[in-house]
Design an enzyme around this catalytic site. Structure first.
Site, PDB file in Angstrom:
ATOM      1  N   ASP A 130     -18.504  31.993 -68.252  1.00  0.00           N
ATOM      2  CA  ASP A 130     -18.110  31.201 -67.080  1.00  0.00           C
ATOM      3  C   ASP A 130     -19.160  31.344 -65.990  1.00  0.00           C
ATOM      4  O   ASP A 130     -19.974  32.284 -66.008  1.00  0.00           O
ATOM      5  CB  ASP A 130     -16.725  31.610 -66.554  1.00  0.00           C
ATOM      6  N   GLU A 172     -15.031  36.127 -65.727  1.00  0.00           N
ATOM      7  CA  GLU A 172     -15.675  37.193 -64.956  1.00  0.00           C
ATOM      8  C   GLU A 172     -15.806  36.812 -63.494  1.00  0.00           C
ATOM      9  O   GLU A 172     -15.590  37.626 -62.602  1.00  0.00           O
ATOM     10  CB  GLU A 172     -17.068  37.516 -65.534  1.00  0.00           C
TER      11      GLU A 172
HETATM   12  N1  BES Z   1     -23.355  39.499 -62.632  1.00  0.00           N
HETATM   13  C1  BES Z   1     -22.666  39.612 -61.397  1.00  0.00           C
HETATM   14  C2  BES Z   1     -22.736  40.991 -60.784  1.00  0.00           C
HETATM   15  C3  BES Z   1     -24.102  41.563 -60.524  1.00  0.00           C
HETATM   16  C4  BES Z   1     -25.211  40.759 -60.316  1.00  0.00           C
HETATM   17  C5  BES Z   1     -24.249  42.921 -60.483  1.00  0.00           C
HETATM   18  C6  BES Z   1     -26.460  41.322 -60.085  1.00  0.00           C
HETATM   19  C7  BES Z   1     -25.463  43.483 -60.230  1.00  0.00           C
HETATM   20  C8  BES Z   1     -26.591  42.682 -60.044  1.00  0.00           C
HETATM   21  C9  BES Z   1     -21.220  39.193 -61.607  1.00  0.00           C
HETATM   22  O1  BES Z   1     -21.135  37.981 -62.316  1.00  0.00           O
HETATM   23  C10 BES Z   1     -20.575  38.959 -60.279  1.00  0.00           C
HETATM   24  O2  BES Z   1     -20.937  38.015 -59.637  1.00  0.00           O
HETATM   25  N2  BES Z   1     -19.616  39.798 -59.888  1.00  0.00           N
HETATM   26  C11 BES Z   1     -18.841  39.572 -58.695  1.00  0.00           C
HETATM   27  C12 BES Z   1     -17.537  40.274 -58.773  1.00  0.00           C
HETATM   28  C13 BES Z   1     -16.418  39.467 -59.384  1.00  0.00           C
HETATM   29  C14 BES Z   1     -15.114  40.248 -59.269  1.00  0.00           C
HETATM   30  C15 BES Z   1     -16.264  38.087 -58.817  1.00  0.00           C
HETATM   31  C16 BES Z   1     -19.562  40.083 -57.481  1.00  0.00           C
HETATM   32  O3  BES Z   1     -20.301  41.079 -57.540  1.00  0.00           O
HETATM   33  O4  BES Z   1     -19.350  39.476 -56.431  1.00  0.00           O
HETATM   34 MN    MN Z   2     -22.338  37.972 -63.972  1.00  0.00          MN
HETATM   35 MN    MN Z   3     -21.554  36.320 -60.868  1.00  0.00          MN
END
Ligand code: BES
Ligand code: MN
Ligand code: MN
Length: 463
Positions: free
Chosen positions: A88, A158
């Site tokens: 996604d 995710e």
């Molecule tokens: N891949 C990201 C997280 C990420 C990116 C971690 C780059 C470290 C370096 C993930 O898809 C993301 O966006 N996570 C969200 C949290 C989620 C609960 C919506 C975030 O970190 O905002």
């Molecule tokens: Mn991600």
């Molecule tokens: Mn992300």
């Protein structure tokens, strides 16, 4: 069959074309309007898994979007690697700020990517990075050279907090049993500074609603006599941080683990150019908690940020009202050992105390996740470090990232295994932003590195 590097040169166009097909599917999990596209992306992954020769490939239904599963068990006596990723993507808006269609990938050169970068929503987060894993294992399977067992678990929620994954993992402990989990959904420092992420921040995400009068009022007739919920909300938000940019919620820092001078010295070794940082963002100065460097503020310190604020009249021209309601979405990034189940309660108690009698306050807890840290001496970390060393010719740096992947601590709790965060993105990839992109170099390097990882992991486990 040829070695991985000549394979990548010969198959480059096909590897790009296949990823482009996936990037064309607008699998935005947050917006129900894209529900059938999210399902199509799952089917696309399933078909790729089947074509590459994985076994027990299936679309696993959950209360939300499905999880795509596939495996290759070479020999039950061998170690098992579980690959996690997500199909996604974040919404593409604001659309007008994209230089090309977010769901029609194009390759363009950039100063950081002289070999070109793939511009599309999800190119880096996480379709491009997840797809590298399928393509690396495809290569090893063709060559009959997969040295360990592998299981894939690719989810579709995710970006909305993985609401169904906990449900699925809890019901499938045996099926998902593994020795290590490998994830490419993070970044490196630069294309010549490989890194492995050893820390992720946690998250507590709330939505607040401030209600004043029972209807919008004429701001002349009533103005000055009743609390304006937007004025009040702004005041309340302003009180959540102090002059030092520390968060004022009582108890907020109680469980924050302070880093040792040695740990902070290690962070300071990460290459970082403050002038470049400011220039890239078009800001004159950085801003943050007193006593910490920008790198520290971005990774090992907790934060509180308003993500959106609305209420009242926002249309054309002027409308003279005192609105009835005001809203804000507020996220708090958490660090070890802050607890995402506790922090929203601390926030709520304090936020309600900040409100004058003339308004009512509601706080909704949207979602959250625990912070994560992982050691650098596990067999999985060592194998990943060797793989990166071989592919990049340089030892990777362990780095703490400011982002969150809430299911990573959950995997450790439920499945008892460590996650190795071997990501190939860059901060400049503009993930979640307009013009997201992923270097062609990074995509191919990722596939190369992952093939090495499997071999080194097998060796590590045989020691
Ligand atoms: N891949 C990201 C997280 C990420 C990116 C971690 C780059 C470290 C370096 C993930 O898809 C993301 O966006 N996570 C969200 C949290 C989620 C609960 C919506 C975030 O970190 O905002
Ligand atoms: Mn991600
Ligand atoms: Mn992300």
């Amino acid at each position: 069959m040829e070695d991985i590097n000549s394979y990548l040169i010969q198959n480059k166009q096909r590897l790009l074309d296949e990823l482009f097909d996936l990037l064309r599917i607008p699998s935005v999990s947050a917006d129900p309007a894209y529900a059938t596209d999210v399902e199509s992306a799952a089917e696309f992954i399933r078909d790729k898994m089947t074509q590459m020769g994985l076994d027990n490939v299936s679309i696993e239904e959950t209360p939300g979007y499905p999880i795509v599963y596939g495996e290759k068990i070479i020999d039950p006596a061998l170690p098992t690697v579980l690959v996690y990723g997500h199909y996604d993507v974040q919404p593409a808006d604001p659309l007008e700020l994209w230089e090309s269609d977010p769901f029609e990938p194009v390759i363009k050169k950039t100063p950081i990517h002289p070999d070109g970068a793939i511009f599309a929503r999800g190119a880096s987060d996480d379709k491009g990075q997840m797809f590298m894993h399928l393509k690396a294992v495809e290569y090893l399977l063709n060559k009959k050279a997969l040295p360990v067992n592998v299981k894939f678990m690719i989810e579709g929620e995710e970006e909305v907090g993985s609401p169904s994954l906990a449900w699925y993992v809890a019901r499938n402990h045996d099926k998902l049993k593994n020795d290590v989990i490998i994830i490419s959904d993070t970044g490196m420092v630069a294309n010549d500074v490989p890194a492995i992420t050893t820390g992720l921040r946690g998250l507590a995400y709330v939505e607040v609603e401030v209600t004043g009068p029972n209807r919008d009022l004429h701001s002349g007739l009533y103005g000055g006599a009743v609390a304006n919920p937007i004025n009040i909300l702004a005041k309340m938000i302003a009180q959540l941080t102090d002059e030092q940019n520390r968060i004022t919620i009582p108890g907020f820092y109680d469980k924050v683990r302070e880093l040792s001078p040695e740990e902070r010295a290690a962070i300071a070794k990460t290459p970082f150019d403050l002038e470049e940082f400011k220039k890239d963002l078009g800001i004159e100065d950085v801003y943050g908690e007193a006593g910490y460097t920008t790198l520290e503020r971005q990774s090992i310190r907790p934060t509180l940020d308003v993500n959106g604020i609305w209420g009242g009249y926002t249309g054309e021209g002027a409308k003279t009202i005192i609105p009835s309601k005001a809203f804000a979405k507020i996220s708090m990034r958490l660090v070890p050992d802050q607890d995402p189940d506790e922090i929203p309660q601390l926030f709520t108690d304090y936020f309600k105390k900040l409100a004058p009698k003339g308004v009512k306050v509601k706080v909704k807890n949207l979602h959250g996740g625990h912070p994560y840290v992982t050691p650098t001496d596990s067999p999985g970390y060592k194998a990943a470090a060797k793989a990166m060393k071989r592919a990049f010719g340089k030892e990777p740096l362990p780095i703490y990232s400011g982002g969150s992947i809430p299911i990573v601590p959950l995997f450790e709790k439920e499945l008892g295994s460590k996650s190795i965060l071997m990501g190939f993105g860059l901060n400049s990839d503009a993930i979640h932003s307009p013009n997201e992109h992923f270097g062609v170099f990074n995509y191919l390097k990722g596939i190369e590195t992952i093939t090495y990882f499997y071999n080194f992991y097998n060796q590590q486990k045989n020691k």
